[in-house]
Design a protein around this motif. Structure first.
Motif, PDB file in Angstrom:
ATOM      1  N   ASN A 228       0.450  -1.570  -0.348  1.00  0.00           N
ATOM      2  CA  ASN A 228       0.127   0.022   0.360  1.00  0.00           C
ATOM      3  C   ASN A 228       0.815   1.738  -0.039  1.00  0.00           C
ATOM      4  OD1 ASN A 228      -2.513   1.427  -0.082  1.00  0.00           O
ATOM      5  ND2 ASN A 228      -2.633   1.122   2.056  1.00  0.00           N
ATOM      6  N   ASN A 229       1.746   0.956  -0.534  1.00  0.00           N
ATOM      7  CA  ASN A 229       2.565   2.116  -0.520  1.00  0.00           C
ATOM      8  C   ASN A 229       3.133   2.632  -0.125  1.00  0.00           C
ATOM      9  OD1 ASN A 229       2.104   3.084  -3.713  1.00  0.00           O
ATOM     10  ND2 ASN A 229       0.624   3.145  -3.489  1.00  0.00           N
ATOM     11  N   GLY A 230       3.167   2.314   0.753  1.00  0.00           N
ATOM     12  CA  GLY A 230       4.690   2.071   2.723  1.00  0.00           C
ATOM     13  C   GLY A 230       3.029   3.125   3.642  1.00  0.00           C
ATOM     14  N   GLU A 231       2.321   2.876   3.280  1.00  0.00           N
ATOM     15  CA  GLU A 231       0.828   3.487   4.430  1.00  0.00           C
ATOM     16  C   GLU A 231       0.758   2.971   5.466  1.00  0.00           C
ATOM     17  OE1 GLU A 231      -0.739   6.508   4.311  1.00  0.00           O
ATOM     18  OE2 GLU A 231      -1.131   7.455   2.514  1.00  0.00           O
ATOM     19  N   PRO A 232       0.681   3.680   6.804  1.00  0.00           N
ATOM     20  CA  PRO A 232       1.062   2.834   7.711  1.00  0.00           C
ATOM     21  C   PRO A 232      -0.736   2.062   7.960  1.00  0.00           C
ATOM     22  CG  PRO A 232       1.841   5.147   8.343  1.00  0.00           C
ATOM     23  CD  PRO A 232       1.478   4.457   6.999  1.00  0.00           C
ATOM     24  N   PRO A 233      -0.620   0.769   8.282  1.00  0.00           N
ATOM     25  CA  PRO A 233      -1.782  -0.042   7.852  1.00  0.00           C
ATOM     26  C   PRO A 233      -3.141  -0.521   9.292  1.00  0.00           C
ATOM     27  CG  PRO A 233      -0.223  -1.316   8.088  1.00  0.00           C
ATOM     28  CD  PRO A 233       0.782  -0.647   8.426  1.00  0.00           C
ATOM     29  N   PHE A 234      -2.179   0.153  10.796  1.00  0.00           N
ATOM     30  CA  PHE A 234      -2.603  -0.570  11.465  1.00  0.00           C
ATOM     31  C   PHE A 234      -3.208   1.032  12.676  1.00  0.00           C
ATOM     32  CE2 PHE A 234      -2.308  -1.712  16.356  1.00  0.00           C
ATOM     33  CZ  PHE A 234      -3.593  -2.717  16.521  1.00  0.00           C
ATOM     34  N   MET A 235      -4.293   1.480  13.146  1.00  0.00           N
ATOM     35  CA  MET A 235      -4.564   1.486  13.823  1.00  0.00           C
ATOM     36  C   MET A 235      -5.517   1.362  15.626  1.00  0.00           C
ATOM     37  SD  MET A 235      -5.464   5.348  14.718  1.00  0.00           S
ATOM     38  CE  MET A 235      -4.597   5.399  13.674  1.00  0.00           C
ATOM     39  N   MET A 286       8.669   1.588  12.810  1.00  0.00           N
ATOM     40  CA  MET A 286       8.496   0.991  11.889  1.00  0.00           C
ATOM     41  C   MET A 286       7.196   1.242  10.696  1.00  0.00           C
ATOM     42  SD  MET A 286       8.329  -3.506  13.440  1.00  0.00           S
ATOM     43  CE  MET A 286       8.711  -4.089  11.337  1.00  0.00           C
ATOM     44  N   GLY A 287       6.496   2.320  11.075  1.00  0.00           N
ATOM     45  CA  GLY A 287       5.624   2.351  10.477  1.00  0.00           C
ATOM     46  C   GLY A 287       4.431   2.216  10.140  1.00  0.00           C
ATOM     47  N   LEU A 288       4.210   0.886  10.985  1.00  0.00           N
ATOM     48  CA  LEU A 288       2.998   0.601  10.868  1.00  0.00           C
ATOM     49  C   LEU A 288       1.868   0.254  11.749  1.00  0.00           C
ATOM     50  CD1 LEU A 288       5.222  -3.628  11.940  1.00  0.00           C
ATOM     51  CD2 LEU A 288       4.360  -2.411   9.404  1.00  0.00           C
ATOM     52  N   LEU A 289       2.225   1.561  13.219  1.00  0.00           N
ATOM     53  CA  LEU A 289       1.857   1.780  13.059  1.00  0.00           C
ATOM     54  C   LEU A 289       0.983   3.906  12.705  1.00  0.00           C
ATOM     55  CD1 LEU A 289      -0.900   2.242  16.178  1.00  0.00           C
ATOM     56  CD2 LEU A 289       1.140   3.157  17.600  1.00  0.00           C
ATOM     57  N   ASP A 290      -0.109   3.734  12.943  1.00  0.00           N
ATOM     58  CA  ASP A 290      -0.895   5.264  12.213  1.00  0.00           C
ATOM     59  C   ASP A 290      -0.159   6.490  12.547  1.00  0.00           C
ATOM     60  OD1 ASP A 290      -2.165   7.309  11.320  1.00  0.00           O
ATOM     61  OD2 ASP A 290      -3.089   6.369   9.992  1.00  0.00           O
ATOM     62  N   PRO A 291       0.598   6.963  12.522  1.00  0.00           N
ATOM     63  CA  PRO A 291       1.251   8.332  13.912  1.00  0.00           C
ATOM     64  C   PRO A 291       0.006   8.977  14.208  1.00  0.00           C
ATOM     65  CG  PRO A 291       1.376   8.630  10.963  1.00  0.00           C
ATOM     66  CD  PRO A 291       0.899   7.059  11.283  1.00  0.00           C
TER      67      PRO A 291
END
Length: 541
Positions: A228-235, A286-291
């Motif tokens: 997904n183009n580097g979008e953080p996927p988890f919230m 890691m950019g997995l959790l939405d900032p």
């Protein structure tokens, strides 16, 4: 003394017997993963409105927060179809008093009302969150002890509590006081409604199964980000964490207080809490959790979920799975499914998940300002009769529901509203099962509300969590409540601030022990002792 309106028996016995069959059917063997032996019983025909004349008050004043689903179409509950029907049946006119604003603003208005000494006849709220507790509210002359009034004038609620002693234990204080007409979830399946949710279509694209362990979750999120183009996927917000223990539960603790081997402990000072923070910090880095997790509101979450940026989150069966599947119904690929509460090891049973008790403190209390408490008790008790049970859970027969094979079935007024209202808003016009109130919630409501297979599967997945270490709904004394409030008000602010700093990396986890020592200095150990004493009293009820 206010005037009264007298009515005879409100329904033919045939209707009562039909409802009895409905309620027995709703509690027989269709509880996934639960034990029917532990479920509260529903009202029976003999608990209906007493034969002969029933005196209800001509009028009363009623203070309660206006639920968002009701507020979407009404300015007060007097505009709802169900309360208009209740007025027709009982002759009682209600002056509705709704505080404005959010939780903190409502609490401020509640406290100002108490200070003014100008009280309505009825106050409905969560009485566990009242400063100094419900016993103090009785002792200080704010609300009435209801035990004797219920014994004499509330045959429906009395019968229910007598037949369900575990629930009765919950609605009483350590001093033996019953202080409100309670909101009771009448079936195990109604206690579970929140958990991990993930995009099934993206799992399929990635060739992955629904994750069950922390390791599998991390692998799936990494893959989602790549796809997904580097979008953080988890919230997961802090509010989500407080509700569901979704990922912290994998480490064997909740965020709050719990009981292990008979001892009260505070989850957010245990070593496992550091393990959880380490995981969340890693996912953040890691950019997995939405900032934006710390400041995520409903509008932003909706936008990110419906535009395919958030691909996994924790949420509700209704306003999570149901809401987004409805918003994205024109996208044939969009599919949300539940995931079990994760564990560290494959095959383990999750120790923690969201699961409410049948009673959580919400109820309608009668104040000392009421001039006719006996009649108000009779009016409130109507909701616990078979007739009232149907009204509060399903609405008006012939309008919002019909009897189909002996069961109340919602009509298109609810499920396919002609004014295009969402189901939750349509329900709020006709009943209170969609949120809460002084009545017994019926499982038939949730069985029809959760129409998607993925929603029904979520209940099966999420209720597998053990939850045996939950702290019961204890009631500290007035003095204990004051002490807890004086400590936890500042401590909660500090705890939340440090959680964010640990996760976002502005505070290194090497300082975790200093954080624990600060909690101790702020008085957490004293709160634990108080809750321990309250637990021991609760066990002796």
């Amino acid at each position: 003394m206010m005037k009264t309106s007298k009515i005879n028996r409100l329904r033919p016995m045939l209707t009562v017997l039909t409802l009895l069959a409905v309620l027995l059917t709703g509690c027989s063997g269709n509880n996934p993963g639960g034990s029917d032996n532990n479920e509260p019983e529903q009202p029976e025909a003999s608990a209906s409105v007493e034969t002969g004349e029933v005196d209800f008050p001509e009028s009363l004043s009623y203070w309660v927060g206006l639920n968002a689903n009701a507020a979407a179409t009404m300015t007060n509950l007097g505009e709802s179809k169900m309360y208009q029907e209740l007025e027709r049946i009982t002759g009682t006119k209600v002056e509705w008093l709704h505080p404005s604003g959010d939780g903190a603003q409502i609490e401020e208005q509640f406290n100002l009302m108490l200070a003014s000494k100008k009280l309505p006849d009825v106050i409905e709220r969560n009485w566990f969150s009242v400063s100094r507790g419900p016993d103090d509210a009785i002792n200080s002359g704010t609300i009435l002890r209801l035990n004797e009034l219920i014994d004499k004038h509330a045959p429906n609620l009395k019968r229910y509590l007598d037949e369900n002693p575990e629930v009765k234990k919950m609605v009483m204080t350590d001093e033996g006081n019953i202080y409100s007409f309670p909101f009771i979830r009448g079936h195990e399946k109604l206690n579970v409604f929140f958990g991990p949710i993930i995009r099934k279509d993206w799992l399929d694209k990635a060739g992955l199964e629904v994750p069950t362990t922390i390791e599998e979750w991390e692998a799936a999120l990494i893959k989602f980000k790549e796809m997904n183009n580097g979008e953080p996927p988890f919230m997961q917000t802090i509010s989500d964490l407080k509700i569901g223990h979704a990922f912290i539960g994998a480490y064997g603790i909740p965020l709050e207080f719990y009981v292990e081997d008979g001892q009260v402990k505070y989850g957010s000072m245990q070593p496992q809490y550091k393990d959880y923070l380490t995981l969340m910090n890693r996912w953040y880095e890691m950019g997995l959790l939405d900032p934006e997790f710390a400041a995520m509101d409903t509008q932003l979450r909706d936008s990110k979920t419906t535009t395919g940026k958030i691909l996994a989150f924790v949420g509700y069966t209704g306003s999570g799975i149901g809401k987004y599947m409805g918003l994205m119904e024109n996208d044939p690929e969009f599919e949300l499914v539940s995931a079990p509460y994760p564990t560290l090891n494959e095959g383990d049973i999750p120790l923690w998940g969201q699961k409410d008790f049948p009673y959580t403190g919400i109820g309608a209390a009668i104040t000392t300002s009421a001039k006719n408490p006996e009649q108000i008790v009779k009016w409130l008790d109507y909701a616990y009769s078979p007739e009232g049970h149907n009204l509060f859970n399903f609405g008006i027969e012939g309008e919002s529901y019909e009897l189909v094979d002996g069961k109340p079935a919602y009509t298109d007024v609810i499920l396919n509203n002609p004014d295009d209202l969402p189901v939750t808003q349509a329900m709020a016009q006709y009943q209170r099962a969609v949120y809460n109130g002084p009545f017994i919630q019926d499982p038939g409501y949730i069985e029809q509300y959760l129409v998607l297979p993925s929603q029904q599967e979520a209940l099966v997945n999420w209720e597998k969590a053990d939850n045996s270490m939950r702290l019961p709904m204890v009631t500290p004394t007035a003095e204990e409540s004051r002490k807890i409030a004086s400590i936890m008000t500042d401590l909660n602010v500090y705890h939340e601030e440090m959680m964010l700093r640990f996760i976002m990396g502005s505070k290194p986890l090497s300082e975790f022990e200093e954080y624990v020592e600060t909690l101790k200095a702020m008085g957490i150990e004293e709160v634990i002792k108080i809750r321990q004493a309250a637990l021991e009293r609760f066990d002796q009820r």
